[in-house]
Write a protein that holds these residues in place. Structure first.
Motif, PDB file in Angstrom:
ATOM      1  N   ASN A  11     -11.881   8.663 -13.598  1.00 51.42           N
ATOM      2  CA  ASN A  11     -11.282  10.096 -13.692  1.00 51.42           C
ATOM      3  C   ASN A  11     -11.806  10.482 -14.987  1.00 51.42           C
ATOM      4  O   ASN A  11     -11.492   9.902 -16.089  1.00 51.42           O
ATOM      5  CB  ASN A  11      -9.752   9.913 -13.810  1.00 51.42           C
ATOM      6  N   SER A  12     -12.865  11.324 -14.934  1.00 51.47           N
ATOM      7  CA  SER A  12     -13.550  11.607 -16.018  1.00 51.47           C
ATOM      8  C   SER A  12     -13.688  13.177 -16.336  1.00 51.47           C
ATOM      9  O   SER A  12     -13.578  14.106 -15.544  1.00 51.47           O
ATOM     10  CB  SER A  12     -15.107  11.427 -15.753  1.00 51.47           C
ATOM     11  N   ALA A  13     -13.635  13.356 -17.641  1.00 51.28           N
ATOM     12  CA  ALA A  13     -13.816  14.812 -18.188  1.00 51.28           C
ATOM     13  C   ALA A  13     -15.354  15.274 -17.805  1.00 51.28           C
ATOM     14  O   ALA A  13     -16.263  14.474 -17.856  1.00 51.28           O
ATOM     15  CB  ALA A  13     -13.632  14.919 -19.673  1.00 51.28           C
ATOM     16  N   PRO A  14     -15.509  16.607 -17.562  1.00 51.21           N
ATOM     17  CA  PRO A  14     -16.777  17.141 -17.242  1.00 51.21           C
ATOM     18  C   PRO A  14     -18.019  16.503 -17.945  1.00 51.21           C
ATOM     19  O   PRO A  14     -18.997  16.675 -17.622  1.00 51.21           O
ATOM     20  CB  PRO A  14     -16.618  18.685 -17.044  1.00 51.21           C
ATOM     21  N   MET A  71      -4.765   8.352 -11.709  1.00 50.97           N
ATOM     22  CA  MET A  71      -5.216   7.062 -12.189  1.00 50.97           C
ATOM     23  C   MET A  71      -6.305   7.227 -13.142  1.00 50.97           C
ATOM     24  O   MET A  71      -7.246   8.057 -12.775  1.00 50.97           O
ATOM     25  CB  MET A  71      -5.448   6.054 -11.331  1.00 50.97           C
ATOM     26  N   ALA A  72      -6.647   6.599 -14.182  1.00 52.51           N
ATOM     27  CA  ALA A  72      -7.637   6.458 -15.098  1.00 52.51           C
ATOM     28  C   ALA A  72      -8.890   5.961 -14.281  1.00 52.51           C
ATOM     29  O   ALA A  72     -10.222   6.439 -14.588  1.00 52.51           O
ATOM     30  CB  ALA A  72      -7.778   5.937 -16.356  1.00 52.51           C
ATOM     31  N   VAL A  73      -8.849   4.765 -13.521  1.00 50.33           N
ATOM     32  CA  VAL A  73      -9.674   4.070 -13.171  1.00 50.33           C
ATOM     33  C   VAL A  73      -9.172   3.514 -11.647  1.00 50.33           C
ATOM     34  O   VAL A  73      -8.096   3.019 -11.382  1.00 50.33           O
ATOM     35  CB  VAL A  73     -10.206   2.719 -13.759  1.00 50.33           C
ATOM     36  N   GLU A  74     -10.178   3.717 -10.558  1.00 43.61           N
ATOM     37  CA  GLU A  74      -9.992   2.896  -9.271  1.00 43.61           C
ATOM     38  C   GLU A  74     -11.258   2.063  -9.063  1.00 43.61           C
ATOM     39  O   GLU A  74     -12.221   2.725  -9.063  1.00 43.61           O
ATOM     40  CB  GLU A  74      -9.697   4.190  -8.254  1.00 43.61           C
ATOM     41  N   ILE A  75     -10.977   0.746  -8.542  1.00 45.23           N
ATOM     42  CA  ILE A  75     -11.833  -0.094  -8.131  1.00 45.23           C
ATOM     43  C   ILE A  75     -11.781  -0.824  -6.870  1.00 45.23           C
ATOM     44  O   ILE A  75     -10.965  -0.941  -6.526  1.00 45.23           O
ATOM     45  CB  ILE A  75     -12.000  -1.062  -9.244  1.00 45.23           C
ATOM     46  N   GLU A  76     -12.884  -0.687  -6.069  1.00 41.57           N
ATOM     47  CA  GLU A  76     -12.994  -1.235  -4.664  1.00 41.57           C
ATOM     48  C   GLU A  76     -13.935  -2.476  -4.938  1.00 41.57           C
ATOM     49  O   GLU A  76     -14.886  -2.444  -5.492  1.00 41.57           O
ATOM     50  CB  GLU A  76     -13.488  -0.392  -3.908  1.00 41.57           C
ATOM     51  N   VAL A  77     -13.618  -3.677  -4.090  1.00 42.19           N
ATOM     52  CA  VAL A  77     -14.315  -4.991  -4.263  1.00 42.19           C
ATOM     53  C   VAL A  77     -14.618  -5.383  -2.950  1.00 42.19           C
ATOM     54  O   VAL A  77     -13.800  -5.408  -1.905  1.00 42.19           O
ATOM     55  CB  VAL A  77     -13.406  -5.827  -5.130  1.00 42.19           C
ATOM     56  N   THR A  78     -15.768  -6.072  -2.871  1.00 38.61           N
ATOM     57  CA  THR A  78     -16.212  -6.941  -1.594  1.00 38.61           C
ATOM     58  C   THR A  78     -16.577  -8.149  -2.218  1.00 38.61           C
ATOM     59  O   THR A  78     -17.623  -8.158  -3.190  1.00 38.61           O
ATOM     60  CB  THR A  78     -17.415  -6.223  -0.993  1.00 38.61           C
ATOM     61  N   VAL A  79     -16.000  -9.245  -1.564  1.00 34.78           N
ATOM     62  CA  VAL A  79     -16.356 -10.639  -2.078  1.00 34.78           C
ATOM     63  C   VAL A  79     -16.751 -11.321  -0.880  1.00 34.78           C
ATOM     64  O   VAL A  79     -16.169 -11.303   0.213  1.00 34.78           O
ATOM     65  CB  VAL A  79     -15.239 -11.315  -2.983  1.00 34.78           C
ATOM     66  N   PRO A 107       0.930  -1.034   0.051  1.00 38.33           N
ATOM     67  CA  PRO A 107      -0.035  -0.084   0.109  1.00 38.33           C
ATOM     68  C   PRO A 107       1.013   1.273   0.140  1.00 38.33           C
ATOM     69  O   PRO A 107       1.952   1.239   0.649  1.00 38.33           O
ATOM     70  CB  PRO A 107      -0.832  -0.151   1.329  1.00 38.33           C
ATOM     71  N   VAL A 108       0.329   2.210  -0.421  1.00 37.14           N
ATOM     72  CA  VAL A 108       1.009   3.710  -0.756  1.00 37.14           C
ATOM     73  C   VAL A 108       0.771   4.533   0.484  1.00 37.14           C
ATOM     74  O   VAL A 108       1.540   5.488   0.390  1.00 37.14           O
ATOM     75  CB  VAL A 108       0.681   4.222  -2.034  1.00 37.14           C
ATOM     76  N   PRO A 162      -6.344   9.449  -7.307  1.00 37.36           N
ATOM     77  CA  PRO A 162      -4.803   9.526  -6.871  1.00 37.36           C
ATOM     78  C   PRO A 162      -3.815   9.122  -7.910  1.00 37.36           C
ATOM     79  O   PRO A 162      -4.180   8.315  -9.020  1.00 37.36           O
ATOM     80  CB  PRO A 162      -4.917   8.337  -5.722  1.00 37.36           C
ATOM     81  N   PHE A 163      -2.769   9.944  -7.947  1.00 35.89           N
ATOM     82  CA  PHE A 163      -1.848   9.627  -8.917  1.00 35.89           C
ATOM     83  C   PHE A 163      -2.293   9.818 -10.622  1.00 35.89           C
ATOM     84  O   PHE A 163      -1.730   9.486 -11.382  1.00 35.89           O
ATOM     85  CB  PHE A 163      -1.125   8.535  -8.872  1.00 35.89           C
TER      86      PHE A 163
END
Length: 168
Positions: free
Chosen positions: A113-116, A156-164, A41-42, A153-154
């Protein structure tokens, strides 16, 4: 008599199908996907936390940078989400050892991370969702949010959280 024969035949077919079902690891190999060790982790958090038989993964992103709809196309965003999925599968493998221990994906929170004026976040996060179904079959289907962010952060184009849910 014919009805009993058909029931026995169907039961045998189901058993044969179950015997030949591929494991997630076999599907990854078939797809030509190689997993890597998850990085540290960062900041002051952990990559995952298991509570009972539920595994919560911290947000993760591939090293694709930029804003979808500005620097990156929809297709590049989709690929970023797919690459993030590979990274998340690597984290799952480190957490549980055998990917067959995953009973089901419960929830996914996808951030783009999206353009308006970019409104296709669900299509971007499909890169992740499609991969989970390719690798885990029905177990890979999940409840999901796909939202746009002004920044991640950084860059990034995409960040994803997961619950399994996992087997004990």
């Amino acid at each position: 008599m014919m009805k009993i024969y058909l029931i026995l035949l169907m039961s045998a077919l189901i058993q044969v199908t179950e015997l030949h079902a591929q494991t997630p690891e076999e599907r990854l190999e078939e797809l030509g996907i190689t997993l890597t060790e998850p990085g540290e982790p960062v900041a002051n958090f952990v990559n995952w936390r298991k509570v009972g038989n539920v595994l919560y993964l911290s947000g993760s992103g591939a090293r694709v940078i930029g804003t979808v709809g500005e620097d990156l196309t929809l297709e590049e965003g989709y690929e970023a989400a797919r690459l993030t999925g590979i990274k998340i599968i690597s984290t799952l493998k480190a957490a549980v050892g055998d990917l067959s221990k995953i009973k089901q994906f419960v929830r996914v929170h996808g951030m783009v991370n999206s353009a308006p004026d970019f409104y296709d976040q669900p299509k971007v996060i499909n890169g992740f969702s499609d991969l989970m179904v390719e690798v885990f079959g029905e177990k890979g289907k999940h409840a999901r949010a796909a939202v746009g962010q002004v920044a991640l952060p950084f860059n990034m184009a995409v960040e994803i959280e997961v619950t399994v849910e996992v087997e004990d």
